[in-house]
Design an enzyme around this catalytic site. Structure first.
Site, PDB file in Angstrom:
ATOM      1  N   GLY A  34       0.828  -1.207   0.000  1.00 14.06           N
ATOM      2  CA  GLY A  34       0.000   0.000   0.000  1.00 14.06           C
ATOM      3  C   GLY A  34       0.862   1.257   0.000  1.00 14.06           C
ATOM      4  O   GLY A  34       0.657   2.179  -0.804  1.00 14.06           O
ATOM      5  N   HIS A  35       1.857   1.286   0.895  1.00 12.15           N
ATOM      6  CA  HIS A  35       2.773   2.427   0.933  1.00 12.15           C
ATOM      7  C   HIS A  35       3.519   2.566  -0.402  1.00 12.15           C
ATOM      8  O   HIS A  35       3.702   3.664  -0.919  1.00 12.15           O
ATOM      9  CB  HIS A  35       3.826   2.246   2.030  1.00 12.15           C
ATOM     10  CG  HIS A  35       3.282   2.157   3.425  1.00 12.15           C
ATOM     11  ND1 HIS A  35       3.353   1.011   4.174  1.00 12.15           N
ATOM     12  CD2 HIS A  35       2.667   3.069   4.213  1.00 12.15           C
ATOM     13  CE1 HIS A  35       2.822   1.227   5.366  1.00 12.15           C
ATOM     14  NE2 HIS A  35       2.395   2.470   5.421  1.00 12.15           N
ATOM     15  N   GLY A 145      -3.411   7.392   1.402  1.00  9.94           N
ATOM     16  CA  GLY A 145      -4.216   6.241   1.019  1.00  9.94           C
ATOM     17  C   GLY A 145      -5.670   6.421   1.423  1.00  9.94           C
ATOM     18  O   GLY A 145      -5.959   6.925   2.512  1.00  9.94           O
ATOM     19  N   GLN A 151      -8.556  10.473   7.645  1.00 11.12           N
ATOM     20  CA  GLN A 151      -7.291  11.213   7.680  1.00 11.12           C
ATOM     21  C   GLN A 151      -7.125  12.039   6.407  1.00 11.12           C
ATOM     22  O   GLN A 151      -6.748  13.220   6.465  1.00 11.12           O
ATOM     23  CB  GLN A 151      -6.144  10.210   7.816  1.00 11.12           C
ATOM     24  CG  GLN A 151      -4.772  10.773   7.602  1.00 11.12           C
ATOM     25  CD  GLN A 151      -3.709   9.731   7.892  1.00 11.12           C
ATOM     26  OE1 GLN A 151      -3.420   9.436   9.041  1.00 11.12           O
ATOM     27  NE2 GLN A 151      -3.113   9.171   6.857  1.00 11.12           N
ATOM     28  N   VAL A 174      -4.881  -0.738  -1.264  1.00 12.76           N
ATOM     29  CA  VAL A 174      -4.241  -1.973  -1.744  1.00 12.76           C
ATOM     30  C   VAL A 174      -4.585  -3.093  -0.766  1.00 12.76           C
ATOM     31  O   VAL A 174      -4.506  -2.905   0.456  1.00 12.76           O
ATOM     32  CB  VAL A 174      -2.714  -1.786  -1.871  1.00 12.76           C
ATOM     33  CG1 VAL A 174      -2.043  -3.090  -2.291  1.00 12.76           C
ATOM     34  CG2 VAL A 174      -2.399  -0.683  -2.873  1.00 12.76           C
ATOM     35  N   SER A 183      -2.189  -3.352   6.038  1.00 15.58           N
ATOM     36  CA  SER A 183      -1.948  -2.445   7.156  1.00 15.58           C
ATOM     37  C   SER A 183      -0.724  -2.942   7.906  1.00 15.58           C
ATOM     38  O   SER A 183      -0.520  -4.160   8.049  1.00 15.58           O
ATOM     39  CB  SER A 183      -3.153  -2.443   8.108  1.00 15.58           C
ATOM     40  OG  SER A 183      -2.785  -1.860   9.346  1.00 15.58           O
ATOM     41  N   SER A 184       0.069  -1.988   8.401  1.00 18.38           N
ATOM     42  CA  SER A 184       1.235  -2.379   9.203  1.00 18.38           C
ATOM     43  C   SER A 184       0.792  -3.111  10.459  1.00 18.38           C
ATOM     44  O   SER A 184       1.576  -3.839  11.068  1.00 18.38           O
ATOM     45  CB  SER A 184       2.041  -1.140   9.593  1.00 18.38           C
ATOM     46  OG  SER A 184       2.359  -0.380   8.444  1.00 18.38           O
ATOM     47  N   ARG A 185      -0.457  -2.909  10.879  1.00 17.88           N
ATOM     48  CA  ARG A 185      -0.946  -3.541  12.111  1.00 17.88           C
ATOM     49  C   ARG A 185      -1.447  -4.969  11.883  1.00 17.88           C
ATOM     50  O   ARG A 185      -1.736  -5.663  12.859  1.00 17.88           O
ATOM     51  CB  ARG A 185      -2.055  -2.697  12.740  1.00 17.88           C
ATOM     52  CG  ARG A 185      -1.543  -1.372  13.297  1.00 17.88           C
ATOM     53  CD  ARG A 185      -2.571  -0.693  14.185  1.00 17.88           C
ATOM     54  NE  ARG A 185      -1.962   0.353  14.993  1.00 17.88           N
ATOM     55  CZ  ARG A 185      -1.982   1.658  14.687  1.00 17.88           C
ATOM     56  NH1 ARG A 185      -2.567   2.066  13.590  1.00 17.88           N
ATOM     57  NH2 ARG A 185      -1.401   2.527  15.483  1.00 17.88           N
TER      58      ARG A 185
HETATM   59  P1  AMP Z   1       0.773   4.666   7.850  1.00 17.93           P
HETATM   60  O1  AMP Z   1       2.194   4.236   7.695  1.00 17.93           O
HETATM   61  O2  AMP Z   1      -0.135   3.585   8.341  1.00 17.93           O
HETATM   62  O3  AMP Z   1       0.645   5.958   8.595  1.00 17.93           O
HETATM   63  O4  AMP Z   1       0.262   4.964   6.374  1.00 17.93           O
HETATM   64  C1  AMP Z   1       0.956   5.881   5.536  1.00 17.93           C
HETATM   65  C2  AMP Z   1       0.119   6.138   4.320  1.00 17.93           C
HETATM   66  O5  AMP Z   1      -0.095   4.919   3.615  1.00 17.93           O
HETATM   67  C3  AMP Z   1      -1.263   6.695   4.643  1.00 17.93           C
HETATM   68  O6  AMP Z   1      -1.613   7.698   3.697  1.00 17.93           O
HETATM   69  C4  AMP Z   1      -2.150   5.496   4.514  1.00 17.93           C
HETATM   70  O7  AMP Z   1      -3.483   5.801   4.178  1.00 17.93           O
HETATM   71  C5  AMP Z   1      -1.466   4.761   3.369  1.00 17.93           C
HETATM   72  N1  AMP Z   1      -1.861   3.346   3.379  1.00 17.93           N
HETATM   73  C6  AMP Z   1      -1.855   2.501   4.435  1.00 17.93           C
HETATM   74  N2  AMP Z   1      -2.347   1.304   4.093  1.00 17.93           N
HETATM   75  C7  AMP Z   1      -2.692   1.392   2.787  1.00 17.93           C
HETATM   76  C8  AMP Z   1      -3.270   0.487   1.849  1.00 17.93           C
HETATM   77  N3  AMP Z   1      -3.613  -0.763   2.178  1.00 17.93           N
HETATM   78  N4  AMP Z   1      -3.480   0.927   0.587  1.00 17.93           N
HETATM   79  C9  AMP Z   1      -3.161   2.205   0.234  1.00 17.93           C
HETATM   80  N5  AMP Z   1      -2.606   3.093   1.062  1.00 17.93           N
HETATM   81  C10 AMP Z   1      -2.376   2.708   2.331  1.00 17.93           C
END
Ligand code: AMP
Length: 288
Positions: A34-35, A145, A151, A174, A183-185
């Site tokens: 996703g990132h 994302g 957000q 994604v 998700s990182s989680r």
């Molecule tokens: P985070 O590292 O969770 O703060 O996410 C950083 C960015 O990546 C944010 O804009 C999220 O919305 C995006 N993001 C996280 N998961 C996904 C995903 N599965 N698909 C697309 N973008 C994502």
């Protein structure tokens, strides 16, 4: 071109100077596809691409996972190099919030609904750090994302209200092959919770199918979505809501488009997902 890893704000400022169009991807690291999709979009649309990795203490509640949030920096750096991006900014907490730091950036009205209800203060933490990162990077296109749709809406509001020289781009979610939003989680999930988690996507698809058939009623759509999630013994619903994409206010019925947003707990892990719905069309892109 080598991938620069910067720790200091001044280094990023110097690196972007005179580099043409800048694309910026803020993250908390523990990168996944996703990132990387955000970074690829930034790469395609800009001359110079910066990503940031900062696990921002201000957006974690006192009982949340700040300490245990994964921080695989060397692996993340290698993934960034595959895109490739030009610079990675991974500041320390002290660089972002030096002693005496006192400023909070808050977008009123949009941060106390949906995820804001169960995560008080979370979005103030997000807007505070993203505003600072925007000031560090300067004029840019910034990539977010749809996964975190609330957000994205809040940041777009902040950018418009405060005339940040930033274009906000919101990219599609994604997913894993079984529909679970990346998700990182997700690494926190036990095997049983991981097996149950795709129920969120199935529930959104049930809502989208109703919209495609022309259903507009929030009550009808949300009831169907809840029904699917409740069919899982593992999932515990936090919220199922249909809201206006720009105001995040509850939409009693879908006019042209609305955001169907869900959050549920799987054991100790809270997962979110969403889909934009349009009557007659079903699921549509966030920015359609
Ligand atoms: P985070 O590292 O969770 O703060 O996410 C950083 C960015 O990546 C944010 O804009 C999220 O919305 C995006 N993001 C996280 N998961 C996904 C995903 N599965 N698909 C697309 N973008 C994502």
């Amino acid at each position: 071109m080598p991938l620069f890893l910067f720790r200091a704000i001044a280094e990023v400022r110097a690196a972007v100077r005179g580099c043409g169009r800048v694309g910026f991807v803020p993250t908390m690291g523990a990168l996944h596809a996703g990132h990387l999709s955000l970074m690829r979009a930034a790469r395609a649309e800009n001359d110079f691409v910066v990503a940031s990795i900062f696990v921002n203490p201000r957006q974690f509640g006192p009982h949340e996972d700040f300490e245990k949030y994964p921080r695989p920096l060397a692996r993340d750096r290698d993934l960034c190099a595959t895109v490739p991006i030009d610079a990675l900014f991974a500041p320390t907490v002290e660089e972002m919030y030096p002693p005496g730091y006192a400023t909070t950036v808050s977008v009123a009205g949009l941060q106390d609904t949906l995820c804001g209800r169960s995560r008080p203060g979370h979005f103030d933490g997000v807007t505070t750090v993203v505003a600072k990162l925007f000031h560090v990077v300067g004029p840019c296109a910034a990539y977010f994302g749809q996964k975190d749709a609330q957000q994205a809406t809040i940041i777009a509001r902040m950018v418009a209200d405060q005339c940040f020289p930033v274009t906000v781009r919101v990219m599609p979610i994604v997913r894993e092959a079984d529909g679970l939003a990346m998700s990182s989680r997700n690494v926190y999930l036990t095997p049983a919770e991981r097996a149950a988690a795709p129920v969120l996507r199935r529930a959104l698809l049930a809502g989208a199918a109703l919209a495609r058939e022309g259903e507009r009623s929030s009550e009808t759509i949300c009831r169907a979505v809840r029904g699917v999630i409740e069919s899982s013994e593992t999932a515990r619903i936090d919220y199922v809501q249909l809201v206006n994409v720009d105001t995040l206010r509850e939409a009693p019925s879908i006019e042209r488009k609305a955001l169907l947003a869900v959050a549920a707990r799987f054991g100790a892990t809270r997962l979110i997902d969403n889909a934009c719905l349009s009557p007659g069309a079903g699921e549509v892109p966030y920015d359609a």
